[in-house]
Design a protein around this motif. Structure first.
Motif, mmCIF file in Angstrom:
data_model
loop_
_atom_site.group_PDB
_atom_site.id
_atom_site.type_symbol
_atom_site.label_atom_id
_atom_site.label_comp_id
_atom_site.label_asym_id
_atom_site.label_seq_id
_atom_site.Cartn_x
_atom_site.Cartn_y
_atom_site.Cartn_z
ATOM 1 N N THR A 129 -41.602 4.942 34.045
ATOM 2 C CA THR A 129 -41.458 5.567 32.738
ATOM 3 C C THR A 129 -40.400 4.831 31.927
ATOM 4 O OG1 THR A 129 -39.721 7.084 33.464
ATOM 5 C CG2 THR A 129 -42.018 7.819 33.747
ATOM 6 N N VAL A 130 -40.350 5.110 30.638
ATOM 7 C CA VAL A 130 -39.323 4.482 29.809
ATOM 8 C C VAL A 130 -37.943 4.961 30.258
ATOM 9 C CG1 VAL A 130 -39.395 6.233 27.973
ATOM 10 C CG2 VAL A 130 -38.700 3.902 27.433
ATOM 11 N N GLU A 131 -37.865 6.198 30.729
ATOM 12 C CA GLU A 131 -36.592 6.708 31.249
ATOM 13 C C GLU A 131 -36.160 5.919 32.481
ATOM 14 O OE1 GLU A 131 -38.507 9.951 28.902
ATOM 15 O OE2 GLU A 131 -39.207 8.630 30.516
ATOM 16 N N GLN A 132 -37.122 5.549 33.321
ATOM 17 C CA GLN A 132 -36.781 4.780 34.521
ATOM 18 C C GLN A 132 -36.395 3.344 34.181
ATOM 19 O OE1 GLN A 132 -40.420 5.837 36.583
ATOM 20 N NE2 GLN A 132 -39.283 7.089 38.066
ATOM 21 N N ARG A 133 -36.911 2.808 33.093
ATOM 22 C CA ARG A 133 -36.448 1.476 32.664
ATOM 23 C C ARG A 133 -34.981 1.536 32.260
ATOM 24 N NH1 ARG A 133 -41.558 -1.034 29.129
ATOM 25 N NH2 ARG A 133 -43.079 -0.803 30.829
ATOM 26 N N ALA A 134 -34.602 2.602 31.564
ATOM 27 C CA ALA A 134 -33.196 2.762 31.194
ATOM 28 C C ALA A 134 -32.333 2.954 32.435
ATOM 29 C CB ALA A 134 -33.049 3.956 30.243
ATOM 30 N N GLU A 135 -32.825 3.744 33.377
ATOM 31 C CA GLU A 135 -32.107 3.948 34.645
ATOM 32 C C GLU A 135 -31.898 2.609 35.357
ATOM 33 O OE1 GLU A 135 -33.105 5.679 39.104
ATOM 34 O OE2 GLU A 135 -34.368 6.302 37.421
ATOM 35 N N PHE A 136 -32.942 1.806 35.401
ATOM 36 C CA PHE A 136 -32.878 0.516 36.087
ATOM 37 C C PHE A 136 -31.852 -0.408 35.441
ATOM 38 C CE2 PHE A 136 -35.344 -3.605 37.107
ATOM 39 C CZ PHE A 136 -34.637 -3.781 38.291
ATOM 40 N N ALA A 137 -31.842 -0.477 34.122
ATOM 41 C CA ALA A 137 -30.898 -1.346 33.417
ATOM 42 C C ALA A 137 -29.459 -1.002 33.783
ATOM 43 C CB ALA A 137 -31.104 -1.242 31.911
ATOM 44 N N VAL A 138 -29.144 0.275 33.836
ATOM 45 C CA VAL A 138 -27.772 0.700 34.124
ATOM 46 C C VAL A 138 -27.435 0.493 35.598
ATOM 47 C CG1 VAL A 138 -26.245 2.704 34.164
ATOM 48 C CG2 VAL A 138 -27.678 2.277 32.168
#
Length: 341
Positions: A222-231
């Motif tokens: 999900t787009v939320e998981q992409r943000a999680e991954f970046a951090v």
């Protein structure tokens, strides 16, 4: 405006990022990265422009060029659902080894492109003594050939003893991708854990090797998981983050997945740069399929400052000459070996 408990009023996230990331060098939080990933298409150019400014401010104008070669291809016991080299899937890739003369030739050809980095890759859960001996012999032969290129390795999960052995060989950078967000990893790989990969990366960093760690965008996250991954990547403080975009491989569980849309890929590049202002962000596999030539140029002007030239492990890339011509046209200097030491 009332802000819910635990939330931050990020307002215009690009305005916030300009002060926080560009001026102070502080990467975006997970919530802020998510806001960048949700920007409408009409704000994409603004996001890419800011990401480019951040890259130049905190990393400089140079671009690092790297080539990779597969020392041991196919037959991997792990079940990474994106990978045609897994022995668990009916993909057309078969197990093969590259001999030492072939390794020396590949390193020489890579250096001749102007690249400063050469990564030796093996499709394994982790290296056995045969593989480490082959790497040792290969490194020695590359140096005996008069090649001064920096040597990196990607050999799977390591023990402390293996980390120490690679350091002793003179391997200066180790690649081990987390692949995706921790919350999504069990949907991508079941034969080992995200935490096992994390442990290898921590040992590598503690031993003084540079950490290269990235992943693949477009594996159903999900787009939320992409943000999680970046951090999560930012928490590692990696020297380099390779950004791959899924190439659906025949015979793998992901063979029918859709290719990441170009604008989403570029938005992700910008968001990752704003999360990691000081990290080398490298275009890797799938960029040709997802972005094409024009998109690659936009990415180079949108926060990317490193690139893999030539072919990938089991997929064709663009000719090295095409990428070097692109960098020349964009007036982006290739990082010299003396600058990399």
């Amino acid at each position: 405006m009332t802000v819910a408990p635990g939330k931050t009023d990020i307002g215009d996230v690009l305005a916030v990022a300009r002060e926080q990331v560009l001026e102070r060098g502080v990467g975006l939080s997970e919530e802020q990265v998510l806001a960048v990933l949700r920007l409408p298409d009409e704000r994409l150019t603004d996001a890419l422009q800011l990401a480019h400014e951040v890259r130049v401010r905190w990393c400089g104008p140079e671009v690092e060029v790297e080539g990779i070669v597969s020392l041991k291809t196919g037959g991997c016991p792990e079940d990474c659902h994106f990978c045609s080299q897994s022995g668990r899937f009916p993909s057309p890739v078969r197990s093969a080894w590259l001999d030492v003369p072939g390794l020396v030739k590949a390193a020489r050809q890579t250096r001749e492109t102007g690249a400063t980095e050469f990564c030796i890759v093996a499709a394994v859960r982790g290296p056995d003594q045969r593989l480490l001996s082959q790497v040792r012999e290969g490194v020695r032969a590359i140096r005996a050939d008069g090649n001064d290129i920096q040597i990196a390795c990607s050999l799977g999960m390591l023990t402390q003893e293996q980390v120490d052995e690679l350091v002793e060989m003179g391997v200066h950078r180790y690649n081990h991708n987390l692949e995706t967000a921790r919350s999504h990893f069990p949907d991508v790989v079941t034969t080992h854990s995200w935490e096992e990969r994390w442990d290898t990366l921590r040992m590598v960093a503690a031993a003084g090797m540079e950490v290269c760690c990235g992943g693949i965008i477009g594996m159903g996250e999900t787009v939320e998981q992409r943000a999680e991954f970046a951090v999560q990547l930012a928490q590692l403080s990696p020297h380099e983050v390779p950004m791959n975009f899924l190439i659906p491989q025949p015979g793998t569980p992901y063979e029918h997945y859709e290719i990441v849309e170009g604008k989403d890929a570029l938005r992700t590049v910008a968001a990752f740069r704003l999360a990691m202002p000081r990290t080398m962000l490298r275009f890797a596999g799938g960029r040709e399929l997802t972005l094409g030539d024009l998109g690659a140029e936009q990415g180079m002007l949108g926060g990317v400052n490193a690139i893999i030239v030539g072919n990938y492990l089991t997929n064709l890339g663009r000719p090295a000459s095409a990428d070097l011509k692109m960098l020349d046209e964009l007036k982006m200097p290739v990082k010299a070996l003396s600058d990399s030491l």
